[in-house]
Scaffold this active site. Structure first.
Site, mmCIF file in Angstrom:
data_model
loop_
_atom_site.group_PDB
_atom_site.id
_atom_site.type_symbol
_atom_site.label_atom_id
_atom_site.label_comp_id
_atom_site.label_asym_id
_atom_site.label_seq_id
_atom_site.Cartn_x
_atom_site.Cartn_y
_atom_site.Cartn_z
ATOM 1 N N SER A 166 32.046 38.802 39.064
ATOM 2 C CA SER A 166 32.843 39.568 39.878
ATOM 3 C C SER A 166 32.550 41.080 40.093
ATOM 4 C CB SER A 166 34.316 39.367 39.329
ATOM 5 O OG SER A 166 34.518 39.778 38.086
ATOM 6 N N HIS A 194 35.320 33.563 41.894
ATOM 7 C CA HIS A 194 34.773 34.395 43.038
ATOM 8 C C HIS A 194 33.789 33.622 43.897
ATOM 9 C CE1 HIS A 194 36.865 38.134 41.946
ATOM 10 N NE2 HIS A 194 36.677 37.581 40.738
ATOM 11 N N LYS A 225 42.764 33.586 44.324
ATOM 12 C CA LYS A 225 42.146 34.507 45.128
ATOM 13 C C LYS A 225 42.002 33.696 46.792
ATOM 14 C CE LYS A 225 39.506 36.523 41.428
ATOM 15 N NZ LYS A 225 40.470 36.457 40.166
#
Length: 379
Positions: A166, A194, A225
């Site tokens: 990340s 991610h 996310k």
């Protein structure tokens, strides 16, 4: 030293354009993990409202007492199907998922081998377990092999790595990791926070991107996310492992169930991804546009082909001052410095979203170039 962190207050919903408290309308947002733009997607919001009305605000309980609803089981089944695994288990966050797996799975007879730049939650989760701990140099396969050789004396070996890192925007060499794991009889664990939703042909993550979905044993990831952006995390993998986690994973046993509205958001986000890969595939061209234009302007961008685009500046104060100047120019970015990243490696981490327009990206590059010249980051 420029490392003190303050919080900006947003007075609008999450999206490519924001309004800040006290003014600041029309700010272009380049630092959220809202990779697919689903945080404010109308269908995702509608699904949350419907779940809230049907299943209530919350469960006031942990899962095994009276906190499991049909929507929790449905979402777990959907996550497992999306990742092509046997089963899945929900947590309040992926931080909790990482805190809950190593202690439940590994004993003092076992070993865990961790990339030195793994996310803080992986590091904290490993600290909680009693396994023998090995740390290998970042994405260094020679060092990992040496550590695997050393760890042969232990009962079970688990290699733990971020799929996509990340802070740097680089992607773990999973093909090589899985080859070494097979050679030295180890399991592979990846954190896909991610990567889930946008890496790989269908957005299933780095294991799909690199063609090793059948060789990675355990996947931890987040719902907070790309998959709706609200909250929640999960572990997916072999059913016996998931069954064990339901019995022994402390963050699962002692944390309230995910709120129904959050479950509704994530479930709809997965539906949208499994119906079409168009949203996931829209990321590549926009990421390349930003990276190429910034490199041409004279900036150093870490990582490769990932929508995390760290603009490397080195000095913490420079990163902080430039980020403030960027806000004055209508671009919302944040300077990252120690202890979030190593000393001397301060940066402004830019994150591209599927809902950014080409004009948004070009405006961001223009603002960076102006601020960079003003503060001496560019000659």
């Amino acid at each position: 030293a420029g490392t003190w962190k303050s919080e900006r207050v947003i007075a609008s919903r999450q999206g490519p354009h924001l309004r800040l408290a006290g003014g600041g309308a029309g700010i272009i947002n380049f630092c959220a993990n809202n990779y697919l733009g689903l945080s404010s997607h109308p269908e995702v919001i509608r699904a949350a409202v419907e779940a809230l009305e049907k299943f209530g605000a919350g469960l006031s309980s942990v899962r095994f007492i009276c906190g499991t609803q049909s929507i929790h089981k449905d979402l777990e089944e959907k996550i497992a199907r999306f990742h092509q695994r046997e089963d899945a288990i929900l947590y309040a966050s992926c931080f909790d998922a990482n805190a809950g797996i190593f202690e439940a799975l590994l004993t003092p007879e076992d070993a865990v081998l961790s990339d030195e730049l793994n996310h803080a939650s992986i590091i904290d989760g490993i600290r909680l377990c009693k396994a023998n701990k090995y740390r290998y140099k970042h994405m260094d396969m020679q060092d990992l092999e040496a550590k695997l050789k050393e760890a042969q004396k232990h009962r079970l070996r688990l290699v733990a790595t971020d799929g996509a890192f990340s802070m740097d925007g680089d992607i773990a060499p999973l093909r090589e990791i899985c080859q070494l794991a097979q050679k030295y009889d180890a399991l592979v664990f990846i954190d896909e926070c991610h990567a889930t939703g946008f890496l790989g042909p269908n957005g299933r993550g780095t294991d799909e991107l690199l063609g090793v979905m059948d060789k990675v044993t355990i996947v931890n990831s987040t719902l907070g996310k790309a998959l709706g952006g609200a909250a929640g995390g999960y572990t997916t993998g072999p059913k016996p492992l998931i069954d064990l986690l339901r019995q022994r994973s402390r963050p699962y046993l002692f944390s309230n169930s995910l709120p129904p509205a959050v479950v509704g958001c994530a479930s709809k986000a997965l539906d949208l991804l499994m119906e079409s890969n168009a949203i996931a595939q829209s990321m590549a061209a926009k990421t390349q546009r930003f990276r190429s234009k910034m490199t041409a302007a004279g900036f150093t961008i870490s990582g490769k082909d990932h929508p995390i685009c760290p603009v490397m500046l080195g000095d913490a104060r420079l990163a902080s001052v430039m980020a403030e100047d960027m806000l004055n120019r209508g671009i919302y970015v944040i300077g990252f410095s120690y202890p979030v990243v190593p000393k001397g490696k301060a940066r402004i981490r830019v994150q591209i979203s599927a809902v950014h327009s080409d004009e948004d990206i070009d405006r961001c590059v223009e603002a960076f170039t102006e601020a960079g010249r003003t503060h001496g980051a560019l000659s």
